[in-house]
Design a protein around this motif. Structure first.
Motif, PDB file in Angstrom:
ATOM      1  N   ASN A 161     -45.501  16.571   2.669  1.00  0.00           N
ATOM      2  CA  ASN A 161     -46.664  17.102   3.374  1.00  0.00           C
ATOM      3  C   ASN A 161     -46.643  18.616   3.541  1.00  0.00           C
ATOM      4  O   ASN A 161     -47.471  19.164   4.273  1.00  0.00           O
ATOM      5  CB  ASN A 161     -46.786  16.440   4.750  1.00  0.00           C
ATOM      6  N   ALA A 162     -45.708  19.263   2.885  1.00  0.00           N
ATOM      7  CA  ALA A 162     -45.661  20.735   2.942  1.00  0.00           C
ATOM      8  C   ALA A 162     -45.250  21.276   1.577  1.00  0.00           C
ATOM      9  O   ALA A 162     -44.366  22.115   1.463  1.00  0.00           O
ATOM     10  CB  ALA A 162     -44.708  21.213   4.033  1.00  0.00           C
ATOM     11  N   GLN A 163     -45.923  20.793   0.533  1.00  0.00           N
ATOM     12  CA  GLN A 163     -45.629  21.287  -0.804  1.00  0.00           C
ATOM     13  C   GLN A 163     -46.257  22.663  -0.976  1.00  0.00           C
ATOM     14  O   GLN A 163     -47.417  22.883  -0.631  1.00  0.00           O
ATOM     15  CB  GLN A 163     -46.171  20.315  -1.848  1.00  0.00           C
ATOM     16  N   ARG A 164     -45.464  23.578  -1.532  1.00  0.00           N
ATOM     17  CA  ARG A 164     -45.905  24.969  -1.603  1.00  0.00           C
ATOM     18  C   ARG A 164     -45.481  25.603  -2.923  1.00  0.00           C
ATOM     19  O   ARG A 164     -44.281  25.734  -3.194  1.00  0.00           O
ATOM     20  CB  ARG A 164     -45.324  25.773  -0.433  1.00  0.00           C
ATOM     21  N   PRO A 165     -46.433  26.000  -3.755  1.00  0.00           N
ATOM     22  CA  PRO A 165     -46.084  26.708  -4.989  1.00  0.00           C
ATOM     23  C   PRO A 165     -45.638  28.139  -4.684  1.00  0.00           C
ATOM     24  O   PRO A 165     -45.831  28.641  -3.576  1.00  0.00           O
ATOM     25  CB  PRO A 165     -47.400  26.696  -5.771  1.00  0.00           C
ATOM     26  N   VAL A 166     -45.071  28.788  -5.687  1.00  0.00           N
ATOM     27  CA  VAL A 166     -44.570  30.156  -5.531  1.00  0.00           C
ATOM     28  C   VAL A 166     -45.397  31.104  -6.392  1.00  0.00           C
ATOM     29  O   VAL A 166     -45.669  30.819  -7.556  1.00  0.00           O
ATOM     30  CB  VAL A 166     -43.079  30.253  -5.928  1.00  0.00           C
ATOM     31  N   MET A 167     -45.782  32.233  -5.793  1.00  0.00           N
ATOM     32  CA  MET A 167     -46.511  33.262  -6.538  1.00  0.00           C
ATOM     33  C   MET A 167     -45.611  34.469  -6.801  1.00  0.00           C
ATOM     34  O   MET A 167     -44.848  34.885  -5.930  1.00  0.00           O
ATOM     35  CB  MET A 167     -47.747  33.725  -5.770  1.00  0.00           C
ATOM     36  N   TYR A 168     -45.734  35.008  -8.007  1.00  0.00           N
ATOM     37  CA  TYR A 168     -45.096  36.285  -8.336  1.00  0.00           C
ATOM     38  C   TYR A 168     -45.985  37.035  -9.307  1.00  0.00           C
ATOM     39  O   TYR A 168     -47.056  36.527  -9.695  1.00  0.00           O
ATOM     40  CB  TYR A 168     -43.678  36.075  -8.876  1.00  0.00           C
ATOM     41  N   ILE A 169     -45.602  38.238  -9.694  1.00  0.00           N
ATOM     42  CA  ILE A 169     -46.482  39.072 -10.501  1.00  0.00           C
ATOM     43  C   ILE A 169     -45.759  39.584 -11.740  1.00  0.00           C
ATOM     44  O   ILE A 169     -44.537  39.559 -11.839  1.00  0.00           O
ATOM     45  CB  ILE A 169     -47.049  40.252  -9.689  1.00  0.00           C
ATOM     46  N   ASP A 170     -46.570  40.052 -12.678  1.00  0.00           N
ATOM     47  CA  ASP A 170     -46.071  40.649 -13.914  1.00  0.00           C
ATOM     48  C   ASP A 170     -45.025  41.713 -13.603  1.00  0.00           C
ATOM     49  O   ASP A 170     -45.236  42.595 -12.779  1.00  0.00           O
ATOM     50  CB  ASP A 170     -47.258  41.259 -14.666  1.00  0.00           C
ATOM     51  N   GLY A 171     -43.884  41.624 -14.268  1.00  0.00           N
ATOM     52  CA  GLY A 171     -42.814  42.606 -14.089  1.00  0.00           C
ATOM     53  C   GLY A 171     -41.765  42.198 -13.086  1.00  0.00           C
ATOM     54  O   GLY A 171     -40.652  42.738 -13.100  1.00  0.00           O
ATOM     55  N   ASP A 172     -42.084  41.250 -12.201  1.00  0.00           N
ATOM     56  CA  ASP A 172     -41.095  40.809 -11.214  1.00  0.00           C
ATOM     57  C   ASP A 172     -39.846  40.257 -11.872  1.00  0.00           C
ATOM     58  O   ASP A 172     -38.731  40.402 -11.350  1.00  0.00           O
ATOM     59  CB  ASP A 172     -41.696  39.726 -10.303  1.00  0.00           C
ATOM     60  N   GLU A 173     -40.032  39.587 -13.022  1.00  0.00           N
ATOM     61  CA  GLU A 173     -38.912  38.889 -13.652  1.00  0.00           C
ATOM     62  C   GLU A 173     -37.833  39.848 -14.139  1.00  0.00           C
ATOM     63  O   GLU A 173     -36.695  39.424 -14.384  1.00  0.00           O
ATOM     64  CB  GLU A 173     -39.411  38.006 -14.804  1.00  0.00           C
ATOM     65  N   SER A 174     -38.145  41.126 -14.295  1.00  0.00           N
ATOM     66  CA  SER A 174     -37.125  42.110 -14.695  1.00  0.00           C
ATOM     67  C   SER A 174     -36.925  43.172 -13.627  1.00  0.00           C
ATOM     68  O   SER A 174     -36.478  44.275 -13.919  1.00  0.00           O
ATOM     69  CB  SER A 174     -37.495  42.752 -16.041  1.00  0.00           C
TER      70      SER A 174
END
Length: 765
Positions: free
Chosen positions: A588-601
């Motif tokens: 009852n508290a499922q939550r996706p994760v947001m990130y942005i271009d460039g975060d991965e490096s």
């Protein structure tokens, strides 16, 4: 042989022809087989190429990119033997979803991208083109369909032509011509819009839903408004200046009873000059008289601005504006945006005759904007803005270059059904043109508070009313049942029911960025619990609400917020990513994760500039950071407990040293195995905001240190099975059963650096 086309289609045969043409254009037949085998093998293993976008831009040739995308399409069973084959273009439909629950799944990712920014900003300002976008598609992480987790959702910020260099000030609803690859346009006949449509189709065929940023307002003189002038409020500033000048004359006659006639007439002339944009110097000894004029004129400013924006007045203005536009364009019919190829001339003629769309205002402004005077250059009007208590909030206004839609008549609280229907159909067409799987709706953060509704629930601000948002979401979901609606709502005052139920939003923006400094493990678990409570008590026949766990978004770099993961140091940023992946909240508290271009490096900042200008974004080169960032994500998607479990804190960081433990258990009663996590949750460095009782905010950089000689006691009745370890140069965590720091009922840590974490699997004895 290449065949040109000008109409984009989403039929398999058409898409196959275009993709095969791309293979020919980029000459993939003449290619190093060793490199081909390496790329193909990695895509087959992971479902995507495990590179950062920075590495892809610098290392992959155009041919290698096409080969990798081809393999990714094969991996998703949509391409074989030079043929594209699918029953449904959307991966959401192909996965069997019939509602919006897909977007809220725990471990689902949403990545924010700016198409213009996807080029190599380390080398050029030139906006990204289709081949750069395909590099991003190739490296975009997949999901885990066995667990119902779709591939990372591609969330695109507006790709329209921009005013003032800002993506959120569109000059039309089309695609910016700066995004078009001229070579592909020449060889394939695909213009900028068709190239974006092609990219979105390939993205969906490669397993990724696509979400778009939409606005309940538009640019000041956008083609959307020029073709539908009734959709906005308008001012005739020349007429207002004339009326206010007459009022100045009347004020002067009244003031002559108590003041020297010559002084009054002199200041009267200067006040009139101010209205037209002059900035005359007021003699010090007459400043009091000028202030009196202005104070007496302000009620007139409000009166005339409110009168001219009433429906009866607006109908006459709309007719006049419409006639000017059509006469300038040379067309006497309902205009389309394509009819206007002289937008600048149209705008010039409107301004020449005094017509300006009514602007937005401040986040807290209510009612209509109040015309004050022309700017010092005389080129544009200036407005004052007031809140619900009639306090002047003009100093907060930053939206005078936007045009809100004319959704409601403030004089009687009635909805403008013609404009509402226009907006709903406008959104439906936008969705249909690109086959979007969801919208993120911008600038709706104060829809139901005192700044936007009165006590009777009637709208009182320029923002889109809740009725309009619900009608729009209902219409989109009726057309596309799996359609997902994300509200830019940052949880102020906990209006969960209003946005989720009353407006039919599926997902909230949340406050993880504005409150980054406060989002420790304990707070995230509390947030999960509050969301679960809402979903448990919200008795509605629809999927439950989700709230983003936001690693990063486009807000953090704004001066007023100044909270983003690049401030945390590499270990702090990785731990932030880790805790959002390993703090599930249960069913009852499922939550996706947001990130942005460039975060991965570990690109520390840059998205704000990319939003503000159509140019490629500079990115950090840090593949070691990427290796761990990507591996954390894949491990979380593989572990049942990280996908379906619920988190509980075990050892509290009571002394603020950073030492903490928590476990993830199965919430359905079968509690034979758990994940047990030990960490120093403090970041090496962090910008902290202390809110004082006197209303002031103390902002400072906090430096954290290692913790020493800590015992992490294993939950009673459990024993360790293994530790998940990411070894040097590996892209995968592996299970290590020989745990060197395990002593009886505890794990002993001689030293834990800030941001350091350890993941153990434990089982019942």
């Amino acid at each position: 042989m290449l065949v040109k086309t000008t109409i984009f289609e989403t039929k398999p045969q058409f898409l196959a022809k275009i993709f095969n043409d791309l293979k020919e254009i980029y000459n993939i037949s003449h290619f190093n087989e060793e490199r081909r085998d390496l790329i193909v093998k990695q895509v087959q293993q992971y479902g995507y190429l495990p590179y950062s976008h920075n590495r892809a831009l610098n290392e992959l040739s155009d041919a290698e990119t096409i080969i990798g995308v081809e393999e990714k399409l094969k991996f998703n069973n949509t391409y074989s033997n030079n043929e594209i084959d699918f029953n449904e273009l959307s991966p959401v439909k192909r996965a069997g979803y019939r509602d919006s629950s897909w977007v809220k799944r725990e471990q689902h990712n949403i990545k924010l991208l700016n198409l213009a920014g996807l080029g190599n900003g380390n080398k050029t300002d030139e906006p990204g083109k289709l081949i750069d976008w395909l590099k991003q598609l190739l490296i975009l992480p997949g999901g885990n369909l066995d667990k119902g987790i779709l591939g990372t959702t591609m969330y695109l910020i507006p790709f329209h032509p921009r005013d003032f260099g800002c993506a959120y000030l569109p000059t039309s609803s089309g695609v910016s011509p700066n995004l078009a690859d001229e070579v592909l346009q020449d060889k394939l006949g695909l213009d900028a819009k068709a190239q974006v449509q092609l990219f979105i189709a390939l993205t969906q065929l490669a397993g990724h839903p696509v979400m778009f940023d939409v606005l309940p307002q538009t640019g000041r003189f956008s083609k959307t408004i020029l073709t539908n002038p009734h959709a906005a409020r308008w001012f005739n500033v020349k007429d207002l200046i004339q009326k206010l000048s007459h009022d100045v004359d009347q004020i002067a006659e009244y003031l002559k009873h108590d003041h020297h006639n010559g002084d009054v007439d002199y200041i009267k002339g200067l006040i009139k000059d101010r209205l037209t944009g002059s900035n005359p110097q007021i003699p010090d000894h007459l400043q009091y008289l000028a202030d009196r004029f202005e104070n007496d004129l302000n009620p007139k400013r409000k009166y005339w601005s409110e009168e001219v924006t009433k429906m009866q007045s607006q109908k006459a203005i709309h007719q006049k504006v419409d006639s000017i536009i059509k006469e300038t364009v040379g067309v006497n019919k309902q205009l389309s945006e394509e009819d206007i190829d002289n937008q600048g001339e149209v705008i010039g003629n409107l301004i020449k005759q005094g017509f300006w769309p009514a602007p937005g205002g401040a986040w807290c402004s209510c009612g209509v904007p109040i015309f004050n005077k022309m700017s010092s250059s005389g080129n544009f009007p200036l407005f004052n803005h007031y809140d619900n208590e009639c306090k002047d909030v003009t100093h907060c206004a930053n939206l005078d270059c936007q045009t809100p839609y004319y959704f409601v008549s403030f004089e009687d609280g009635k909805y403008n059904t013609e404009v509402i229907d226009f907006y709903v159909n406008f959104m439906k067409k936008l969705q249909s043109d690109y086959n979007f799987d969801g919208f993120r709706v911008d600038h709706i953060d104060h829809i139901v508070d005192k700044y936007s509704e009165n006590e009777d629930g009637d709208p009182i601000s320029y923002r889109a009313p809740k009725y309009v948002l619900k009608k729009t979401n209902d219409a989109l979901k009726a057309e596309v049942p799996h359609f997902a609606a994300l509200a830019e709502y940052m949880l102020w005052d906990n209006y969960y029911h209003e946005y989720h139920v009353d407006m039919n939003f599926d997902l909230f923006w949340g406050n993880d960025i504005v409150s980054q400094f406060a989002k420790n493990v304990e707070e995230i678990i509390n947030n999960n619990s509050y969301l679960a409570g809402h979903n448990n008590t919200s008795k509605v026949n629809k999927p439950g609400l989700g709230i983003l766990k936001t690693y990063n978004n486009q807000d953090g770099e704004f001066r007023e917020i100044n909270q983003y993961p690049g401030q945390l140091g590499e270990r702090g940023a990785l731990f932030k990513w880790f805790k959002y992946k390993f703090l599930p909240g249960g069913a009852n508290a499922q939550r996706p994760v947001m990130y942005i271009d460039g975060d991965e490096s570990y690109t520390e900042k840059g998205i704000e500039k990319a939003i503000g200008a159509e140019k490629s974004m500079s990115r950090n080169e840090n593949e070691e950071f990427y290796r761990e960032f990507d591996s954390i994500d894949r491990l979380a998607k593989q572990l049942d407990l990280a996908c379906y479990g619920v988190s509980e804190q075990y050892h509290t960081n009571f002394d603020e040293s950073g030492f903490i433990t928590w476990f993830i258990r199965n919430e359905n009663g079968l509690d034979e195995e758990r994940l047990f996590i030990v960490a120093n949750e403090n970041a090496p460095k962090e910008i902290v905001k202390d809110y004082m009782q006197d209303g002031n905010v103390n902002i400072y950089e906090k430096i954290s240190h290692p913790v020493f000689n800590k015992d992490a006691f294993i939950p009673e009745g459990f024993q360790p099975v293994c530790e998940y370890v990411l070894e040097l140069d590996s892209y995968d965590f592996r299970e290590v059963s020989d745990i060197h720091n395990h002593y009886g009922d505890k794990f002993y840590f001689e030293k834990l650096e800030p941001g350091e974490y350890h993941i153990y699997k434990i089982k019942r004895v």
